[in-house]
Design an enzyme around this catalytic site. Sequence first.
Site, PDB file in Angstrom:
ATOM      1  N   GLY A   1       0.811  -1.227   0.000  1.00 55.77           N
ATOM      2  CA  GLY A   1       0.000   0.000   0.000  1.00 55.77           C
ATOM      3  C   GLY A   1       0.832   1.257   0.000  1.00 55.77           C
TER       4      GLY A   1
ATOM      5  CD  GLU B   1       7.761  14.744  -0.003  1.00 57.82           C
ATOM      6  OE1 GLU B   1       8.582  15.660   0.155  1.00 57.82           O
ATOM      7  OE2 GLU B   1       6.826  14.504   0.764  1.00 57.82           O
ATOM      8  CB  ALA B   2      10.890  15.727  -6.911  1.00 58.60           C
TER       9      ALA B   2
ATOM     10  CE  LYS C   1      11.831  17.979 -10.926  1.00 58.58           C
ATOM     11  NZ  LYS C   1      11.990  16.545 -10.656  1.00 58.58           N
TER      12      LYS C   1
HETATM   13  P1  FAD Z   1       6.860   1.110  -0.077  1.00 60.12           P
HETATM   14  O1  FAD Z   1       6.487   2.534   0.103  1.00 60.12           O
HETATM   15  O2  FAD Z   1       7.977   0.587   0.747  1.00 60.12           O
HETATM   16  O3  FAD Z   1       5.538   0.267   0.215  1.00 60.12           O
HETATM   17  C1  FAD Z   1       5.597  -1.110   0.474  1.00 60.12           C
HETATM   18  C2  FAD Z   1       4.217  -1.600   0.919  1.00 60.12           C
HETATM   19  O4  FAD Z   1       4.238  -2.994   0.977  1.00 60.12           O
HETATM   20  C3  FAD Z   1       3.780  -1.111   2.290  1.00 60.12           C
HETATM   21  O5  FAD Z   1       2.416  -0.737   2.234  1.00 60.12           O
HETATM   22  C4  FAD Z   1       3.912  -2.341   3.188  1.00 60.12           C
HETATM   23  O6  FAD Z   1       2.980  -2.358   4.221  1.00 60.12           O
HETATM   24  C5  FAD Z   1       3.626  -3.421   2.171  1.00 60.12           C
HETATM   25  N1  FAD Z   1       4.192  -4.711   2.531  1.00 60.12           N
HETATM   26  C6  FAD Z   1       5.497  -5.086   2.529  1.00 60.12           C
HETATM   27  N2  FAD Z   1       5.626  -6.385   2.934  1.00 60.12           N
HETATM   28  C7  FAD Z   1       4.360  -6.815   3.151  1.00 60.12           C
HETATM   29  C8  FAD Z   1       3.825  -8.045   3.599  1.00 60.12           C
HETATM   30  N3  FAD Z   1       4.585  -9.096   3.897  1.00 60.12           N
HETATM   31  N4  FAD Z   1       2.485  -8.138   3.741  1.00 60.12           N
HETATM   32  C9  FAD Z   1       1.670  -7.106   3.448  1.00 60.12           C
HETATM   33  N5  FAD Z   1       2.127  -5.913   3.027  1.00 60.12           N
HETATM   34  C10 FAD Z   1       3.466  -5.768   2.895  1.00 60.12           C
HETATM   35  N6  FAD Z   1      10.536   8.927  -6.134  1.00 60.12           N
HETATM   36  C11 FAD Z   1      10.164  10.006  -6.839  1.00 60.12           C
HETATM   37  O7  FAD Z   1       9.459   9.867  -7.844  1.00 60.12           O
HETATM   38  N7  FAD Z   1      10.559  11.241  -6.459  1.00 60.12           N
HETATM   39  C12 FAD Z   1      11.351  11.459  -5.393  1.00 60.12           C
HETATM   40  O8  FAD Z   1      11.646  12.610  -5.077  1.00 60.12           O
HETATM   41  C13 FAD Z   1      11.798  10.330  -4.656  1.00 60.12           C
HETATM   42  N8  FAD Z   1      12.607  10.473  -3.600  1.00 60.12           N
HETATM   43  C14 FAD Z   1      13.053   9.365  -2.946  1.00 60.12           C
HETATM   44  C15 FAD Z   1      13.998   9.494  -1.918  1.00 60.12           C
HETATM   45  C16 FAD Z   1      14.500   8.352  -1.286  1.00 60.12           C
HETATM   46  C17 FAD Z   1      15.541   8.499  -0.229  1.00 60.12           C
HETATM   47  C18 FAD Z   1      14.020   7.082  -1.636  1.00 60.12           C
HETATM   48  C19 FAD Z   1      14.509   5.852  -0.947  1.00 60.12           C
HETATM   49  C20 FAD Z   1      13.077   6.946  -2.624  1.00 60.12           C
HETATM   50  C21 FAD Z   1      12.611   8.074  -3.308  1.00 60.12           C
HETATM   51  N9  FAD Z   1      11.708   7.962  -4.350  1.00 60.12           N
HETATM   52  C22 FAD Z   1      11.340   9.063  -5.064  1.00 60.12           C
HETATM   53  C23 FAD Z   1      11.160   6.664  -4.727  1.00 60.12           C
HETATM   54  C24 FAD Z   1       9.791   6.463  -4.137  1.00 60.12           C
HETATM   55  O9  FAD Z   1       9.718   6.834  -2.820  1.00 60.12           O
HETATM   56  C25 FAD Z   1       9.397   5.024  -4.217  1.00 60.12           C
HETATM   57  O10 FAD Z   1       9.756   4.524  -5.455  1.00 60.12           O
HETATM   58  C26 FAD Z   1       7.927   4.894  -4.001  1.00 60.12           C
HETATM   59  O11 FAD Z   1       7.544   5.455  -2.798  1.00 60.12           O
HETATM   60  C27 FAD Z   1       7.477   3.486  -4.136  1.00 60.12           C
HETATM   61  O12 FAD Z   1       7.550   2.761  -2.982  1.00 60.12           O
HETATM   62  P2  FAD Z   1       6.823   1.367  -2.966  1.00 60.12           P
HETATM   63  O13 FAD Z   1       5.346   1.614  -3.021  1.00 60.12           O
HETATM   64  O14 FAD Z   1       7.416   0.523  -4.017  1.00 60.12           O
HETATM   65  O15 FAD Z   1       7.233   0.738  -1.589  1.00 60.12           O
END
Ligand code: FAD
Length: 581
Positions: A77, A112-113, A142
């Site tokens: 999520g 966020e960007a 931006k």
């Molecule tokens: P997550 O946000 O980690 O979500 C994972 C989800 O999986 C969570 O809801 C968790 O509960 C669920 N989950 C995990 N394991 C289980 C399980 N076993 N059972 C049930 N649920 C589970 N992107 C940009 O476009 N612009 C930016 O400026 C930017 N800045 C960033 C800065 C940093 C330092 C980093 C690290 C990333 C940045 N990103 C940026 C990238 C961006 O934040 C991520 O690519 C984006 O938030 C996607 O995250 P995600 O949804 O893949 O994972």
Amino acid sequence: MDHKILGSGLGGNERNSLDELLDTLPAEDAGAIRGWLSPEVGGPQGLLGVLSKVQDDVRRPDPEDSDKVQRIGVIGGGTAGYLTALALKAQRPWLDVTLVESKSIPIIGVGEATVSWFVMFLHHFLGLDPDELYAKVQPTWKLGIRFDWGPDPDGFMGPFDWSGDAVGIRGSIAETGNINAATLGSLLMGADKAAVYDTPDGPRSLMKYLPFAYHLDNALFVRYLTEAAQARGVEHVEAQIADVALSDADWVDHLTTADGRRLEFDLYVDCTGFRSTLLEKSVGSKFVSYADTLFTDSAVTGNVSHGGHIMPYTRATTMNSGWCWGIPTRDENHHGYVYSSAFISDDRAAEELAKRHPGISEPKIVRFRSGRHEQMWRGNVCAIGNSYAFVEPLESTGLLMISIEALTLVSSLPASWREPNVREVVNAGIAQHWDAIRWLLGIHYRYNTRLETPFWKECVSATDVSGFAPLLDVYANGAPLTRRNPVLQDLLNRLAPSYFGLFGIEYLLLGQQVPTRLLPLAEPIEDWRRRKQSADLLVAHSLPTRQALEAFDRYPELNRQLLQDEDSWAGPAIAARLGFC
Ligand code: FAD
């Protein structure tokens, strides 16, 4: 092409060679041919290209089919999970989409960007209402990235209107020694303004001619996506996945939650973030590290008040062991120092950040790894977001690539597992895109000569940019790359197939003053000066960013113009060309 021969003679007065030919044929034959090559297909030009119509390739699952792809489980999520669930529901509303997330595993909470493509993705592909987004998420704009980077103490601008080149990059270098006067976007960034004007008849906006992206406060954005998913019928399950049962090496049969529930879907979309619970840990797609190119692995983040002054750009500032982002929200600037833990400790990184931004909030540490997996889609598991790939955030690629991955999945999803599937083309295409981004980020490190700290010395001497080596040779041989001959540009584009294209690459190289043989200016410099003077006038009359944003808050018709006018960069014509609608 000879327009006399292929001209629209059938509709106009001018006779063309088809008319002349038809005059010599029996009347019945001539009539039949004329019926085919009618003015509607462009007359004789119809021979050059009219594609026969076919039904689009979206098929609905057959309820009787035991192999149908009907139940989609999106596991996770974060932004990846919610954007994917919304994309599936927006484009294939007949699917049963369930989002599973665990409250005890927090989302990464940064990101966020964005880039200008994402504005179109949100509004045209997901169909999210801009008025609602402005009211609930309060985005800022931006116009590009402002880099405190490279040898010039003023740094350089990487504006989104780079392909417009409306003022002129070559003239900017000739006249000012840098690229910062190449476009209207760059000049606005330098003045902290946006292309919105206060007139006696109300606000007027030129933003539909100026590609821009959103800065999105992560907490507000995720809450907004959560509400939108609920409103659109995405089923929500709060549960932690404890076990993944396979029926074959790359086929998930069902999931078991920590509280003993069994969850069964036809397709499993892994959005579990860096854990990669299904793609890596269950169906075993191997991780391909980018660590030879990207040395950073951590970030320390914090927020600080900006006193009401909103920058119209993301700022990327060179730091001793990495770099720091600055992202404006309506109330404060969000910062994050991205660093290599091999060169600085967390505490020292937090100190360096606090010294640069006095008054910053309590530091939070985030860990990451840069790289992708071998496949994005394996068996009945497709991974989107950090579970598949991630690179450190220098060019804001996280949300961009999530949107491209979601768009790709939705566009290639089969109605049945019996169909020949398109997995391998998806895997190859998306991997190429990520690899091109790897090399693009690499040139930020390989050529940044701003600081001579141990970290930056190591970057300049050891960053692997081998994937771009042939392209860098062409750059050294002559720039701008986008003014080289079309055959060469076509070949270069194949080497660098990413969203950023050749424009993005050449801005980085010219901005960092990487040596090249500059192609001579092919116009009197006075022509460039006249354009620059006019652009300066537009900037002088523009509103500061905060007031420009407030005009968009108050006058929804400004967003309508942006998203509905045919001549807008974010309008329906471009959206259709990109496959968004
Ligand atoms: P997550 O946000 O980690 O979500 C994972 C989800 O999986 C969570 O809801 C968790 O509960 C669920 N989950 C995990 N394991 C289980 C399980 N076993 N059972 C049930 N649920 C589970 N992107 C940009 O476009 N612009 C930016 O400026 C930017 N800045 C960033 C800065 C940093 C330092 C980093 C690290 C990333 C940045 N990103 C940026 C990238 C961006 O934040 C991520 O690519 C984006 O938030 C996607 O995250 P995600 O949804 O893949 O994972």
